[in-house]
Design a protein around this motif. Sequence first.
Motif, PDB file in Angstrom:
ATOM      1  N   ASP A  90       0.826  -1.206   0.000  1.00  0.00           N
ATOM      2  CA  ASP A  90       0.000   0.000   0.000  1.00  0.00           C
ATOM      3  C   ASP A  90       0.863   1.259   0.000  1.00  0.00           C
ATOM      4  O   ASP A  90       0.369   2.336   0.297  1.00  0.00           O
ATOM      5  CB  ASP A  90      -0.905  -0.034   1.254  1.00  0.00           C
ATOM      6  CG  ASP A  90      -2.231   0.679   1.012  1.00  0.00           C
ATOM      7  OD1 ASP A  90      -2.505   1.017  -0.151  1.00  0.00           O
ATOM      8  OD2 ASP A  90      -2.975   0.879   1.980  1.00  0.00           O
ATOM      9  N   TRP A 125       1.076  -2.270   4.276  1.00  0.00           N
ATOM     10  CA  TRP A 125       0.466  -3.386   3.536  1.00  0.00           C
ATOM     11  C   TRP A 125      -1.043  -3.346   3.653  1.00  0.00           C
ATOM     12  O   TRP A 125      -1.581  -2.935   4.682  1.00  0.00           O
ATOM     13  CB  TRP A 125       1.009  -4.723   4.078  1.00  0.00           C
ATOM     14  CG  TRP A 125       2.485  -4.795   3.883  1.00  0.00           C
ATOM     15  CD1 TRP A 125       3.450  -4.433   4.777  1.00  0.00           C
ATOM     16  CD2 TRP A 125       3.176  -5.172   2.684  1.00  0.00           C
ATOM     17  NE1 TRP A 125       4.701  -4.572   4.211  1.00  0.00           N
ATOM     18  CE2 TRP A 125       4.560  -5.030   2.931  1.00  0.00           C
ATOM     19  CE3 TRP A 125       2.750  -5.614   1.429  1.00  0.00           C
ATOM     20  CZ2 TRP A 125       5.521  -5.317   1.970  1.00  0.00           C
ATOM     21  CZ3 TRP A 125       3.705  -5.905   0.472  1.00  0.00           C
ATOM     22  CH2 TRP A 125       5.082  -5.753   0.739  1.00  0.00           C
ATOM     23  N   LYS A 126      -1.721  -3.822   2.602  1.00  0.00           N
ATOM     24  CA  LYS A 126      -3.183  -3.927   2.658  1.00  0.00           C
ATOM     25  C   LYS A 126      -3.546  -5.156   3.482  1.00  0.00           C
ATOM     26  O   LYS A 126      -2.866  -6.180   3.385  1.00  0.00           O
ATOM     27  CB  LYS A 126      -3.743  -4.084   1.240  1.00  0.00           C
ATOM     28  CG  LYS A 126      -3.457  -2.893   0.356  1.00  0.00           C
ATOM     29  CD  LYS A 126      -3.936  -3.147  -1.068  1.00  0.00           C
ATOM     30  CE  LYS A 126      -3.437  -2.041  -1.977  1.00  0.00           C
ATOM     31  NZ  LYS A 126      -3.581  -2.339  -3.400  1.00  0.00           N
TER      32      LYS A 126
END
Length: 423
Positions: A301, A323-324
């Motif tokens: 992300d 991070w997603k």
Amino acid sequence: MNVLIIGSGGREDALGQKIAASSLSPALFFLPGNGGTARYGCNIPCSVMDITGVIAACREHSIDYVVVAPDDPLAIGMVDALKAAGIPAFGPDRKAAQIEASKSFAKNLMRKYSIPTASYEVFTDSSEAISYAERQSYPLVIKADGLALGKGVIIAESRDEAISAIKDMMDNAAFGTAGQKIVIEEFLTGPEVTVLSFTDGKTVVPMVSSMDHKRAYDGDKGPNTGGMGVIAPNPFFTDAISAECMDTIFLPTIRAMEAEGCPFSGCLYFGLMLTPSGPKVIEYNSRFGDPEAEAILPLLDSDLLEIMMAVTEGRLEDADVKWKDLSSACVVAASGGYPDKYAKGKEITIGDTGDCSVYIAGAAEKDGKLVTSGGRVLSAVATASTLGEALSTAYKAMEHISFEGMEYRKDIGRRALEASDGV
Ligand code: AMP
Ligand code: GLY
């Protein structure tokens, strides 16, 4: 800003698509690239091993930054040469790339710095190797020291198999010079986990964990391949195990490389096995995995190019790496017969793949059409809030992709789905 990515696989397409989305608005060049990267970048025909050719291409196209993705150019010092020419590059220098290019270097590093790994011995003489193998219990693992396209590892079930593997590697040069030196090691058991990490030699930032599927056929049968699919995150890699690995493996490795005078800068790949006596290192790679990169990069992300430049400039500590909170599934479509003989030049049709990303690997552009040119041809990657959903989206997309002889595993993620209920 002009960015050059060296390499030609699905990994390079995934790196390219993520870098293309950077807020730095880079213009992308690939060397040599493939039929997919040609759609949004400029492919430069040149061998990835041709250092002089690469530097000349950088000058011709006013390249500001290079990403060296494959192991072979890293191992011959591509990053050293680029730096000497004043061109910043992502990836370890030749000395640090030994962590993948020489298994004995990696094993000796782990022994010296007490990093958990399978017990082992190194041999340069086949009769000594055979006499050692005769005294071991089985299965036993025999590894060519050098780079062997992922094929240099033999799991010998018996003394006879071990002896014939040793003779093949050392006396018959089955892997060329890569097998003149071999490592014989203890056979470990447990779930395998891949953890890629960004590191600038001081700070290490692990990416989302993943699970590769290396065998060619369903049920983990058939020959080893470069990888037929990946899921991320890996359900076996819990937060507690992640914290343990940071203390016992990730940081000690970074510090060991620094102490040896070869700090590692780039993407360091930890191939781990979660054994009954704790996580151990199976292998290090000096680069992004393929197809791990295809599965993991869509979960990032943050701005990949910004992170890479922070790595190169030694300021990873201050970089934003988010991070997603999603799962990712990557299914690879291969040419029938891979990893042995397969046909090339088959036209590829890609229909409506919905929310799936398609990364091109062994495919070239010919008369405006995409045709197969390699073993692993492309991959379909989906992200979703659950692994089950990601897998079903990726598999649905595969129904809209076709070429003559196309083969893919139907069980990517099955073991992970089963484990998700149990861990
Ligand atoms: P490598 O090329 O080192 O990644 O090895 C290829 C595969 O062989 C790994 O992904 C493991 O599945 C297996 N392998 C390598 N070393 C060992 C070991 N010491 N014990 C059990 N399996 C191993
Ligand atoms: N997928 C395994 C590797 O890239 O080495």
